[in-house]
Design a protein around this motif. Structure first.
Motif, PDB file in Angstrom:
ATOM      1  N   LEU A   1       0.824  -1.217   0.000  1.00 18.40           N
ATOM      2  CA  LEU A   1       0.000   0.000   0.000  1.00 18.40           C
ATOM      3  C   LEU A   1       0.859   1.268   0.000  1.00 18.40           C
ATOM      4  O   LEU A   1       0.565   2.227  -0.725  1.00 18.40           O
ATOM      5  CB  LEU A   1      -0.946  -0.010   1.198  1.00 18.40           C
ATOM      6  N   ARG A   2       1.918   1.263   0.806  1.00 17.51           N
ATOM      7  CA  ARG A   2       2.802   2.435   0.866  1.00 17.51           C
ATOM      8  C   ARG A   2       3.475   2.658  -0.483  1.00 17.51           C
ATOM      9  O   ARG A   2       3.504   3.773  -1.006  1.00 17.51           O
ATOM     10  CB  ARG A   2       3.851   2.252   1.979  1.00 17.51           C
ATOM     11  N   TYR A   3       4.044   1.597  -1.066  1.00 13.22           N
ATOM     12  CA  TYR A   3       4.714   1.729  -2.364  1.00 13.22           C
ATOM     13  C   TYR A   3       3.742   2.188  -3.448  1.00 13.22           C
ATOM     14  O   TYR A   3       4.092   3.013  -4.295  1.00 13.22           O
ATOM     15  CB  TYR A   3       5.353   0.402  -2.783  1.00 13.22           C
ATOM     16  N   LYS A   4       2.525   1.663  -3.445  1.00 10.86           N
ATOM     17  CA  LYS A   4       1.556   2.065  -4.476  1.00 10.86           C
ATOM     18  C   LYS A   4       1.172   3.528  -4.305  1.00 10.86           C
ATOM     19  O   LYS A   4       1.074   4.259  -5.286  1.00 10.86           O
ATOM     20  CB  LYS A   4       0.327   1.157  -4.447  1.00 10.86           C
ATOM     21  N   ARG A   5       0.961   3.947  -3.065  1.00 10.06           N
ATOM     22  CA  ARG A   5       0.642   5.362  -2.840  1.00 10.06           C
ATOM     23  C   ARG A   5       1.779   6.229  -3.352  1.00 10.06           C
ATOM     24  O   ARG A   5       1.557   7.218  -4.061  1.00 10.06           O
ATOM     25  CB  ARG A   5       0.403   5.652  -1.365  1.00 10.06           C
ATOM     26  N   HIS A   6       3.002   5.862  -3.018  1.00 13.74           N
ATOM     27  CA  HIS A   6       4.160   6.644  -3.461  1.00 13.74           C
ATOM     28  C   HIS A   6       4.296   6.613  -4.984  1.00 13.74           C
ATOM     29  O   HIS A   6       4.660   7.619  -5.599  1.00 13.74           O
ATOM     30  CB  HIS A   6       5.435   6.140  -2.785  1.00 13.74           C
ATOM     31  N   HIS A   7       4.003   5.478  -5.585  1.00 10.47           N
ATOM     32  CA  HIS A   7       4.069   5.379  -7.050  1.00 10.47           C
ATOM     33  C   HIS A   7       3.132   6.396  -7.698  1.00 10.47           C
ATOM     34  O   HIS A   7       3.519   7.100  -8.632  1.00 10.47           O
ATOM     35  CB  HIS A   7       3.691   3.963  -7.505  1.00 10.47           C
ATOM     36  N   PHE A   8       1.905   6.457  -7.193  1.00  8.11           N
ATOM     37  CA  PHE A   8       0.904   7.306  -7.831  1.00  8.11           C
ATOM     38  C   PHE A   8       1.012   8.779  -7.443  1.00  8.11           C
ATOM     39  O   PHE A   8       0.496   9.634  -8.156  1.00  8.11           O
ATOM     40  CB  PHE A   8      -0.509   6.785  -7.526  1.00  8.11           C
ATOM     41  N   THR A   9       1.701   9.087  -6.339  1.00 14.03           N
ATOM     42  CA  THR A   9       1.765  10.486  -5.909  1.00 14.03           C
ATOM     43  C   THR A   9       3.144  11.124  -6.089  1.00 14.03           C
ATOM     44  O   THR A   9       3.302  12.310  -5.824  1.00 14.03           O
ATOM     45  CB  THR A   9       1.337  10.623  -4.427  1.00 14.03           C
ATOM     46  N   ALA A  10       4.118  10.376  -6.559  1.00 13.17           N
ATOM     47  CA  ALA A  10       5.466  10.926  -6.765  1.00 13.17           C
ATOM     48  C   ALA A  10       5.432  11.988  -7.862  1.00 13.17           C
ATOM     49  O   ALA A  10       4.775  11.817  -8.885  1.00 13.17           O
ATOM     50  CB  ALA A  10       6.423   9.795  -7.149  1.00 13.17           C
ATOM     51  N   HIS A  11       6.135  13.080  -7.606  1.00 12.86           N
ATOM     52  CA  HIS A  11       6.226  14.138  -8.610  1.00 12.86           C
ATOM     53  C   HIS A  11       7.606  14.800  -8.514  1.00 12.86           C
ATOM     54  O   HIS A  11       8.282  14.711  -7.507  1.00 12.86           O
ATOM     55  CB  HIS A  11       5.102  15.170  -8.440  1.00 12.86           C
ATOM     56  N   GLY A  12       7.999  15.426  -9.589  1.00 17.72           N
ATOM     57  CA  GLY A  12       9.308  16.059  -9.666  1.00 17.72           C
ATOM     58  C   GLY A  12      10.086  15.507 -10.843  1.00 17.72           C
ATOM     59  O   GLY A  12       9.655  14.584 -11.529  1.00 17.72           O
ATOM     60  N   LEU A  13      11.274  16.079 -11.076  1.00 17.75           N
ATOM     61  CA  LEU A  13      12.077  15.697 -12.240  1.00 17.75           C
ATOM     62  C   LEU A  13      12.476  14.228 -12.237  1.00 17.75           C
ATOM     63  O   LEU A  13      12.485  13.577 -13.276  1.00 17.75           O
ATOM     64  CB  LEU A  13      13.330  16.580 -12.319  1.00 17.75           C
ATOM     65  N   SER A  14      12.830  13.705 -11.098  1.00 12.76           N
ATOM     66  CA  SER A  14      13.272  12.304 -11.009  1.00 12.76           C
ATOM     67  C   SER A  14      12.119  11.339 -10.793  1.00 12.76           C
ATOM     68  O   SER A  14      12.326  10.129 -10.725  1.00 12.76           O
ATOM     69  CB  SER A  14      14.256  12.135  -9.852  1.00 12.76           C
ATOM     70  N   SER A  15      10.928  11.856 -10.665  1.00 16.24           N
ATOM     71  CA  SER A  15       9.811  11.009 -10.238  1.00 16.24           C
ATOM     72  C   SER A  15       9.444   9.866 -11.172  1.00 16.24           C
ATOM     73  O   SER A  15       9.110   8.792 -10.680  1.00 16.24           O
ATOM     74  CB  SER A  15       8.580  11.852  -9.938  1.00 16.24           C
ATOM     75  N   PRO A  16       9.481  10.017 -12.501  1.00 17.61           N
ATOM     76  CA  PRO A  16       9.058   8.876 -13.320  1.00 17.61           C
ATOM     77  C   PRO A  16       9.880   7.602 -13.064  1.00 17.61           C
ATOM     78  O   PRO A  16       9.312   6.522 -12.902  1.00 17.61           O
ATOM     79  CB  PRO A  16       9.229   9.367 -14.757  1.00 17.61           C
ATOM     80  N   ALA A  17      11.185   7.720 -12.981  1.00 18.55           N
ATOM     81  CA  ALA A  17      12.029   6.540 -12.752  1.00 18.55           C
ATOM     82  C   ALA A  17      11.824   5.999 -11.345  1.00 18.55           C
ATOM     83  O   ALA A  17      11.738   4.780 -11.149  1.00 18.55           O
ATOM     84  CB  ALA A  17      13.498   6.894 -12.979  1.00 18.55           C
ATOM     85  N   ILE A  18      11.743   6.891 -10.366  1.00 19.41           N
ATOM     86  CA  ILE A  18      11.580   6.444  -8.982  1.00 19.41           C
ATOM     87  C   ILE A  18      10.177   5.863  -8.779  1.00 19.41           C
ATOM     88  O   ILE A  18      10.016   4.821  -8.135  1.00 19.41           O
ATOM     89  CB  ILE A  18      11.878   7.602  -7.994  1.00 19.41           C
ATOM     90  N   ALA A  19       9.165   6.496  -9.354  1.00 14.68           N
ATOM     91  CA  ALA A  19       7.804   5.977  -9.250  1.00 14.68           C
ATOM     92  C   ALA A  19       7.719   4.586  -9.868  1.00 14.68           C
ATOM     93  O   ALA A  19       7.048   3.696  -9.332  1.00 14.68           O
ATOM     94  CB  ALA A  19       6.819   6.926  -9.923  1.00 14.68           C
ATOM     95  N   SER A  20       8.406   4.398 -10.961  1.00 13.23           N
ATOM     96  CA  SER A  20       8.439   3.083 -11.600  1.00 13.23           C
ATOM     97  C   SER A  20       9.065   2.045 -10.672  1.00 13.23           C
ATOM     98  O   SER A  20       8.565   0.918 -10.545  1.00 13.23           O
ATOM     99  CB  SER A  20       9.212   3.175 -12.911  1.00 13.23           C
ATOM    100  N   GLU A  21      10.139   2.428 -10.004  1.00 15.70           N
ATOM    101  CA  GLU A  21      10.797   1.526  -9.042  1.00 15.70           C
ATOM    102  C   GLU A  21       9.871   1.207  -7.873  1.00 15.70           C
ATOM    103  O   GLU A  21       9.830   0.077  -7.392  1.00 15.70           O
ATOM    104  CB  GLU A  21      12.113   2.140  -8.547  1.00 15.70           C
ATOM    105  N   PHE A  22       9.103   2.202  -7.421  1.00 15.92           N
ATOM    106  CA  PHE A  22       8.141   1.961  -6.348  1.00 15.92           C
ATOM    107  C   PHE A  22       7.130   0.887  -6.761  1.00 15.92           C
ATOM    108  O   PHE A  22       6.768   0.025  -5.968  1.00 15.92           O
ATOM    109  CB  PHE A  22       7.390   3.247  -5.980  1.00 15.92           C
ATOM    110  N   MET A  23       6.662   0.921  -8.012  1.00 11.51           N
ATOM    111  CA  MET A  23       5.684  -0.071  -8.471  1.00 11.51           C
ATOM    112  C   MET A  23       6.315  -1.458  -8.568  1.00 11.51           C
ATOM    113  O   MET A  23       5.675  -2.454  -8.218  1.00 11.51           O
ATOM    114  CB  MET A  23       5.076   0.334  -9.816  1.00 11.51           C
ATOM    115  N   VAL A  24       7.565  -1.523  -9.010  1.00  8.98           N
ATOM    116  CA  VAL A  24       8.267  -2.818  -9.046  1.00  8.98           C
ATOM    117  C   VAL A  24       8.320  -3.399  -7.637  1.00  8.98           C
ATOM    118  O   VAL A  24       8.017  -4.577  -7.418  1.00  8.98           O
ATOM    119  CB  VAL A  24       9.685  -2.663  -9.644  1.00  8.98           C
ATOM    120  N   HIS A  25       8.679  -2.571  -6.664  1.00  8.84           N
ATOM    121  CA  HIS A  25       8.770  -3.033  -5.278  1.00  8.84           C
ATOM    122  C   HIS A  25       7.394  -3.433  -4.755  1.00  8.84           C
ATOM    123  O   HIS A  25       7.271  -4.444  -4.049  1.00  8.84           O
ATOM    124  CB  HIS A  25       9.395  -1.965  -4.387  1.00  8.84           C
ATOM    125  N   ALA A  26       6.360  -2.661  -5.088  1.00 10.52           N
ATOM    126  CA  ALA A  26       4.994  -2.999  -4.657  1.00 10.52           C
ATOM    127  C   ALA A  26       4.610  -4.387  -5.151  1.00 10.52           C
ATOM    128  O   ALA A  26       4.060  -5.201  -4.395  1.00 10.52           O
ATOM    129  CB  ALA A  26       3.994  -1.959  -5.159  1.00 10.52           C
TER     130      ALA A  26
END
Length: 186
Positions: free
Chosen positions: A63-88
């Motif tokens: 749940l935490r990783y999915k929330r972070h995936h969908f709410t991440a924003h900023g220049l680095s966010s697409p790659a990091i958000a993608s990593e959050f979903m992999v971890h989820a």
């Protein structure tokens, strides 16, 4: 019962020999318990309780990783958000493994939403800052690493199958922690 031991060599006696009568007794008593033999029963409830807490932890992490995936924003966010979903997704796989093992042990996996946070070793997080998200996930992974290490130690030889499953999950959690540490250093 037939004794199926290998023939002994004339020049030395075998010291490691299975007890055929104990094998037969374990195999034929309490057939309704599946793979859980009577010698295992002493620790089963404690192991199921440990596993249900680990299940809660994995579900909170999903749940935490999915929330972070969908709410991440900023220049680095697409790659990091993608990593959050992999971890989820990997945490969801861990939850499935744990739930399956609980059932194999004759228990019931506890998916009750009302008690997930209370039973979880790691916290849910509502950070909105990308760096804070990465940090919160790293802390949670480090908690998971320590929890799995302790569980593996507690279980020891009492349940080798569960121990091996937990060792595999531990390796994944250590990898997650390393990946998050690298993201934090960027």
């Amino acid at each position: 019962m037939n004794d199926k031991r290998a023939p002994e060599h004339d020049d030395h006696q075998r010291t490691l020999v299975l007890d055929g009568h104990a094998l037969q007794a374990a195999a034929t008593s309490h057939l309704d318990e599946g793979a859980v033999t009577p010698a295992f029963a002493e620790h089963r409830d404690d192991i199921i309780a440990l596993l249900n807490d680990a299940l809660a932890t994995e579900l909170v992490c999903v749940l935490r990783y999915k929330r972070h995936h969908f709410t991440a924003h900023g220049l680095s966010s697409p790659a990091i958000a993608s990593e959050f979903m992999v971890h989820a997704n990997e945490e969801a796989g861990h939850a499935d493994q744990i739930a399956r093992r609980i059932v194999q042990l004759g228990g019931e996996p506890d998916f009750a939403p009302d008690s997930l946070s209370a039973r979880s070793h790691a916290d849910y997080d509502t950070s909105s800052d990308l760096k804070a998200m990465v940090r919160a996930n790293l802390v949670a992974e480090r908690i998971a690493v320590e929890a799995y290490r302790q569980m593996i130690s507690l279980i020891g030889d009492k349940d080798p199958t569960t121990r091996r499953m937990l060792e595999g999950i531990l390796a994944d959690e250590e990898e997650h922690a390393d990946e998050l540490k690298d993201l934090l250093e960027q």
